[in-house]
Design a protein around this motif. Sequence first.
Motif, short mmCIF file in Angstrom:
data_model
loop_
_atom_site.label_atom_id
_atom_site.label_comp_id
_atom_site.label_asym_id
_atom_site.label_seq_id
_atom_site.Cartn_x
_atom_site.Cartn_y
_atom_site.Cartn_z
N VAL A 174 36.38 9.64 55.56
CA VAL A 174 35.87 10.37 56.72
C VAL A 174 35.56 11.80 56.31
O VAL A 174 36.17 12.35 55.38
N SER A 175 34.60 12.40 57.01
CA SER A 175 34.18 13.78 56.74
C SER A 175 33.95 14.49 58.06
O SER A 175 33.67 13.85 59.09
N PHE A 176 34.02 15.79 58.04
CA PHE A 176 33.70 16.59 59.22
C PHE A 176 32.19 16.60 59.45
O PHE A 176 31.40 16.68 58.49
N THR A 177 31.77 16.52 60.71
CA THR A 177 30.35 16.63 61.03
C THR A 177 29.89 18.08 61.03
O THR A 177 28.69 18.35 61.00
N LYS A 230 33.89 11.41 69.41
CA LYS A 230 33.74 12.78 69.88
C LYS A 230 32.81 13.59 69.00
O LYS A 230 32.53 14.76 69.29
N GLY A 231 32.33 12.98 67.92
CA GLY A 231 31.38 13.66 67.04
C GLY A 231 32.00 14.72 66.16
O GLY A 231 31.29 15.63 65.70
N ILE A 232 33.29 14.62 65.89
CA ILE A 232 33.97 15.62 65.06
C ILE A 232 34.05 15.19 63.61
O ILE A 232 33.96 16.00 62.69
N ILE A 233 34.20 13.89 63.37
CA ILE A 233 34.17 13.35 62.02
C ILE A 233 33.20 12.17 61.99
O ILE A 233 32.78 11.66 63.04
N THR A 292 36.40 16.20 53.25
CA THR A 292 36.25 14.74 53.14
C THR A 292 37.53 14.17 52.55
O THR A 292 38.07 14.72 51.59
N ALA A 293 38.01 13.08 53.14
CA ALA A 293 39.26 12.50 52.64
C ALA A 293 39.26 11.00 52.87
O ALA A 293 38.61 10.49 53.81
#
Length: 396
Positions: free
Chosen positions: A373-376, A362-365, A335-336
């Motif tokens: 933002v964070s990774f899914t 694209k459902g990546i973050i 997360t950043a």
Amino acid sequence: MDPLLNPFRPGAGIRPPELVGRQAEIDLVDLMVAHSRRQRNDGGLILYGLRGVGKTVLLSRLRQIVENAGWVTVQLEARPGESGKLIARQSLARGVAMAGRKMNRFQHALGEVREALASVTSFSATIGGTGVSLGVDPSPHRANSGLIEVDLEELVADLAAPLQKNQSAFAIFVDEMQDLDRDLLTALLAVQHRAGQQDWPFYIIGAGLSTLRRTLAEARSYSERFTIREVGPLAADAAATALAKPAEEFGARFTDEALAEILGAANGYPFFLQTYGKAVWELSTDRLIDGTTAIAGIEEGNADLDQGFFPARWDRTTPLERQYLRAIVAVSGSTASTSAIADALGKPATSLSPVRQSLIEKGIIFAERRGYVSFTVPNMDAFIRRQNDLDDVEDD
């Protein structure tokens, strides 16, 4: 050990040998069933969380519980885009028709059941063009306007009495709920709200990514009619049970060191527990699985993940998007803040907005809170670090 006896089963939506750590959600649905029998509706249930936490498996277990209680159910898996919109309506129409067939076997209030089936027939034909025969003509006046919210509410209203008189209820289970089109999503929210007001036996039980909370709030304020729960990683004791108990049933055992290694690598995520457990089982030559074998199994599991699970997302990104993802990892891991990412890349934050939006689509973050933002996908940061290591080796 014998691979034919391997109890571990990684895979999307595949039930693990031991479903642990989800009793709170199971208890919620048990209470929902109990209240429904008293003709009380306290609202639906929404589950959200990262990929790999077992939402789909849990959703399937909850559906099994209510069906065992005599409920009729419909299951949808939402998909994005116009094709997803069409598929969702067709699946809903077919599912409602199949639910109608189950109601055809009800023992009480047969006249009201027959009237309800007329609405089922008209709804299915109107929404999805499904010509399923339930032995009754479609209703000429109900659930046939072509407006999804109006028709769904009329359908549920007509089903309420015969369901209640047969100690049953109607539930729609929705997976990947964040991908539902806005019209269908708002219809489901509105009808659940109406069902709560009227104590109709109708429930939405859905699951989706962490963005689902925001999607619900933006779609309709009626989301307060739902219990909303985050499905997160398993606690350490539950994760240990998910590994140890299936192995013990086949006479195998993990040492404390082996368990610690796998739990540390999996971070409590059920998908990774299954992946590492499967690899460790296949590598072990002894029924006592030690730390050395666990470490080797983790490496083997990561190799499998790096060939299939993670590249399914990574390979869809552009070079600039990969720079953005690498910057997230470099800044803080998973997360950043968008400003910190921009600083790391040496670019104005506004210039990176299209890249950020593309990665979200694209459902990546995902952006659960403003400016971050964070990774899914859990452990995506570890995968990216491994890619960086490979790039360094190739450069050498």
